[in-house]
Motif scaffolding. Sequence first.
Motif, mmCIF file in Angstrom:
data_model
loop_
_atom_site.group_PDB
_atom_site.id
_atom_site.type_symbol
_atom_site.label_atom_id
_atom_site.label_comp_id
_atom_site.label_asym_id
_atom_site.label_seq_id
_atom_site.Cartn_x
_atom_site.Cartn_y
_atom_site.Cartn_z
ATOM 1 N N GLY A 1 -12.950 -3.339 -3.772
ATOM 2 C CA GLY A 1 -12.039 -2.239 -3.465
ATOM 3 C C GLY A 1 -10.576 -2.613 -3.578
ATOM 4 O O GLY A 1 -10.196 -3.549 -4.273
ATOM 5 N N GLY A 2 -9.755 -1.853 -2.874
ATOM 6 C CA GLY A 2 -8.317 -2.086 -2.869
ATOM 7 C C GLY A 2 -7.854 -2.652 -1.543
ATOM 8 O O GLY A 2 -8.570 -2.580 -0.538
ATOM 9 N N HIS A 3 -6.655 -3.222 -1.545
ATOM 10 C CA HIS A 3 -6.105 -3.838 -0.339
ATOM 11 C C HIS A 3 -4.626 -3.486 -0.204
ATOM 12 O O HIS A 3 -4.027 -2.891 -1.085
ATOM 13 C CB HIS A 3 -6.285 -5.350 -0.368
ATOM 14 N N HIS A 4 -4.060 -3.879 0.931
ATOM 15 C CA HIS A 4 -2.645 -3.654 1.234
ATOM 16 C C HIS A 4 -2.285 -2.173 1.127
ATOM 17 O O HIS A 4 -1.325 -1.786 0.450
ATOM 18 C CB HIS A 4 -1.751 -4.499 0.322
ATOM 19 N N GLU A 5 -3.057 -1.344 1.848
ATOM 20 C CA GLU A 5 -2.804 0.098 1.838
ATOM 21 C C GLU A 5 -1.459 0.418 2.494
ATOM 22 O O GLU A 5 -1.046 -0.241 3.445
ATOM 23 C CB GLU A 5 -3.917 0.841 2.579
ATOM 24 N N ASN A 6 -0.804 1.445 1.981
ATOM 25 C CA ASN A 6 0.433 1.904 2.603
ATOM 26 C C ASN A 6 0.116 2.886 3.733
ATOM 27 O O ASN A 6 -1.065 3.088 4.083
ATOM 28 C CB ASN A 6 1.391 2.507 1.568
ATOM 29 N N GLU B 1 0.018 5.960 3.827
ATOM 30 C CA GLU B 1 -0.816 7.083 3.407
ATOM 31 C C GLU B 1 -2.218 6.644 3.000
ATOM 32 O O GLU B 1 -3.016 7.457 2.527
ATOM 33 C CB GLU B 1 -0.156 7.820 2.232
ATOM 34 N N GLY B 2 -2.510 5.349 3.163
ATOM 35 C CA GLY B 2 -3.827 4.830 2.816
ATOM 36 C C GLY B 2 -4.012 4.517 1.348
ATOM 37 O O GLY B 2 -5.134 4.271 0.900
ATOM 38 N N VAL B 3 -2.916 4.482 0.575
ATOM 39 C CA VAL B 3 -3.001 4.187 -0.858
ATOM 40 C C VAL B 3 -2.995 2.676 -1.059
ATOM 41 O O VAL B 3 -2.060 1.994 -0.614
ATOM 42 C CB VAL B 3 -1.821 4.821 -1.620
ATOM 43 N N PRO B 4 -4.015 2.120 -1.729
ATOM 44 C CA PRO B 4 -4.042 0.665 -1.929
ATOM 45 C C PRO B 4 -2.960 0.216 -2.907
ATOM 46 O O PRO B 4 -2.790 0.802 -3.977
ATOM 47 C CB PRO B 4 -5.437 0.394 -2.486
ATOM 48 N N ARG B 5 -2.247 -0.832 -2.508
ATOM 49 C CA ARG B 5 -1.196 -1.372 -3.359
ATOM 50 C C ARG B 5 -1.662 -2.605 -4.130
ATOM 51 O O ARG B 5 -0.932 -3.113 -4.980
ATOM 52 C CB ARG B 5 0.034 -1.675 -2.504
ATOM 53 N N THR B 6 -2.879 -3.074 -3.825
ATOM 54 C CA THR B 6 -3.475 -4.196 -4.537
ATOM 55 C C THR B 6 -4.864 -3.792 -5.012
ATOM 56 O O THR B 6 -5.649 -3.217 -4.246
ATOM 57 C CB THR B 6 -3.575 -5.441 -3.640
ATOM 58 N N PHE B 7 -5.157 -4.093 -6.259
ATOM 59 C CA PHE B 7 -6.473 -3.858 -6.865
ATOM 60 C C PHE B 7 -7.280 -5.141 -6.701
ATOM 61 O O PHE B 7 -6.963 -6.166 -7.321
ATOM 62 C CB PHE B 7 -6.295 -3.511 -8.335
ATOM 63 N N GLY B 8 -8.286 -5.133 -5.841
ATOM 64 C CA GLY B 8 -9.000 -6.365 -5.533
ATOM 65 C C GLY B 8 -8.091 -7.319 -4.776
ATOM 66 O O GLY B 8 -7.600 -6.991 -3.689
ATOM 67 N N THR C 1 -1.610 -2.424 -7.949
ATOM 68 C CA THR C 1 -1.835 -1.120 -8.541
ATOM 69 C C THR C 1 -0.504 -0.557 -9.036
ATOM 70 O O THR C 1 0.571 -1.085 -8.710
ATOM 71 C CB THR C 1 -2.426 -0.145 -7.515
ATOM 72 N N ARG C 2 -0.580 0.511 -9.794
ATOM 73 C CA ARG C 2 0.656 1.188 -10.217
ATOM 74 C C ARG C 2 1.498 1.571 -9.008
ATOM 75 O O ARG C 2 2.724 1.330 -8.985
ATOM 76 C CB ARG C 2 0.293 2.442 -11.016
ATOM 77 N N GLU C 3 0.849 2.127 -7.987
ATOM 78 C CA GLU C 3 1.562 2.564 -6.795
ATOM 79 C C GLU C 3 2.162 1.388 -6.045
ATOM 80 O O GLU C 3 3.299 1.462 -5.548
ATOM 81 C CB GLU C 3 0.627 3.372 -5.902
ATOM 82 N N GLY C 4 1.430 0.273 -5.977
ATOM 83 C CA GLY C 4 1.957 -0.911 -5.323
ATOM 84 C C GLY C 4 3.161 -1.477 -6.049
ATOM 85 O O GLY C 4 4.157 -1.877 -5.434
ATOM 86 N N ALA C 5 3.085 -1.503 -7.393
ATOM 87 C CA ALA C 5 4.199 -2.022 -8.183
ATOM 88 C C ALA C 5 5.450 -1.168 -8.004
ATOM 89 O O ALA C 5 6.571 -1.688 -7.899
ATOM 90 C CB ALA C 5 3.798 -2.082 -9.653
ATOM 91 N N LEU C 6 5.270 0.154 -7.940
ATOM 92 C CA LEU C 6 6.430 1.030 -7.771
ATOM 93 C C LEU C 6 7.022 0.903 -6.374
ATOM 94 O O LEU C 6 8.248 0.983 -6.204
ATOM 95 C CB LEU C 6 6.030 2.470 -8.065
ATOM 96 N N GLU C 7 6.176 0.684 -5.379
ATOM 97 C CA GLU C 7 6.709 0.451 -4.037
ATOM 98 C C GLU C 7 7.476 -0.863 -3.982
ATOM 99 O O GLU C 7 8.546 -0.949 -3.374
ATOM 100 C CB GLU C 7 5.585 0.469 -3.002
ATOM 101 N N LEU C 8 6.928 -1.898 -4.626
ATOM 102 C CA LEU C 8 7.647 -3.177 -4.672
ATOM 103 C C LEU C 8 8.993 -3.001 -5.368
ATOM 104 O O LEU C 8 10.013 -3.534 -4.908
ATOM 105 C CB LEU C 8 6.815 -4.226 -5.399
ATOM 106 N N ALA C 9 9.014 -2.243 -6.454
ATOM 107 C CA ALA C 9 10.268 -2.009 -7.179
ATOM 108 C C ALA C 9 11.305 -1.357 -6.283
ATOM 109 O O ALA C 9 12.488 -1.732 -6.302
ATOM 110 C CB ALA C 9 9.997 -1.149 -8.409
ATOM 111 N N ALA C 10 10.869 -0.375 -5.491
ATOM 112 C CA ALA C 10 11.799 0.298 -4.578
ATOM 113 C C ALA C 10 12.308 -0.670 -3.518
ATOM 114 O O ALA C 10 13.501 -0.666 -3.170
ATOM 115 C CB ALA C 10 11.109 1.495 -3.928
#
Length: 274
Positions: A211-216, A218-225, A230-239
């Motif tokens: 599954g995914g890890h490091h959920e934000n 809203e429960g969206v995983p920021r790490t794939f495995g 994930t795309r969402e995790g990378a964009l959060e890191l960018a911000a």
Amino acid sequence: MRVTLLGTGDTTGTPTVGCDCDTCEAARARGVERTRFSVHLENERTDESLLIDFSPDFRYQFLREDVPLPDAAVVTHIHFDHLDGLGNVFRVIDELDVYAADETDPETGKSVAETVESDYHYLDPVTVHPTTPLEPVRICGLDVTLAPVTHPPLVCYGLAIEDPETGAKLSISGDTSYDVPEESRAVLDDPDLLLADAIVPAHLCEFHPIGGHHENDEGVPRTFGTKHMTREGALELAAELNADRTRLVHLAHYYPAEEAFEEPLAIDGEQYDL
């Protein structure tokens, strides 16, 4: 400095050999590629070129983009899609300085620098320079700092590359989960351009065996495995890093075709002047 994205794909690239998925077919129809990861930098002031990682597609990438062969290079980690192109310098480059971390990897018992030196001992043009993470080193007139990231089971490093005269800064996340250490975030912070590992969109985490890890929140995983953002995790890191511009790289062909070529997902050949 001029930044050329030689390779923006993951281990298999897009299109993937033997694959007729909608995304690979769409890439063929568009005439675009995501070969294995590599980044080329030109320092116009010193007329030198720096390569980040040796893609197995090294020969093809340099022929396709017609950029200068590197005067020096950095290896972020020892996975084949970032290292195995080094053999391509045989009979092509007369002298090449290769920089890699000097920290011992508990998994291999050797540092990245030691692995590069031992595995490519037959390459006379290559001189390996063991490099201490979190300490800047001047390469091709640019200040380069290795930033440890989390990419189990092997050690891996992101990079901050700064022009000491213009202040222009490129940050590369490296192959990493969202769990980037704070000291590394400080090194990568405030880039003009961030190249961030974003292997798949978060909604595909349900298909990963763990599954995914490091959920934000809203429960969206920021790490794939465990290994990639994930795309969402990378964009959060960018911000969080206050990146002026972000391009997502190390992309898998598992992106659904309707999402695979949307902004800010990169494709090979993009160039940026910083």
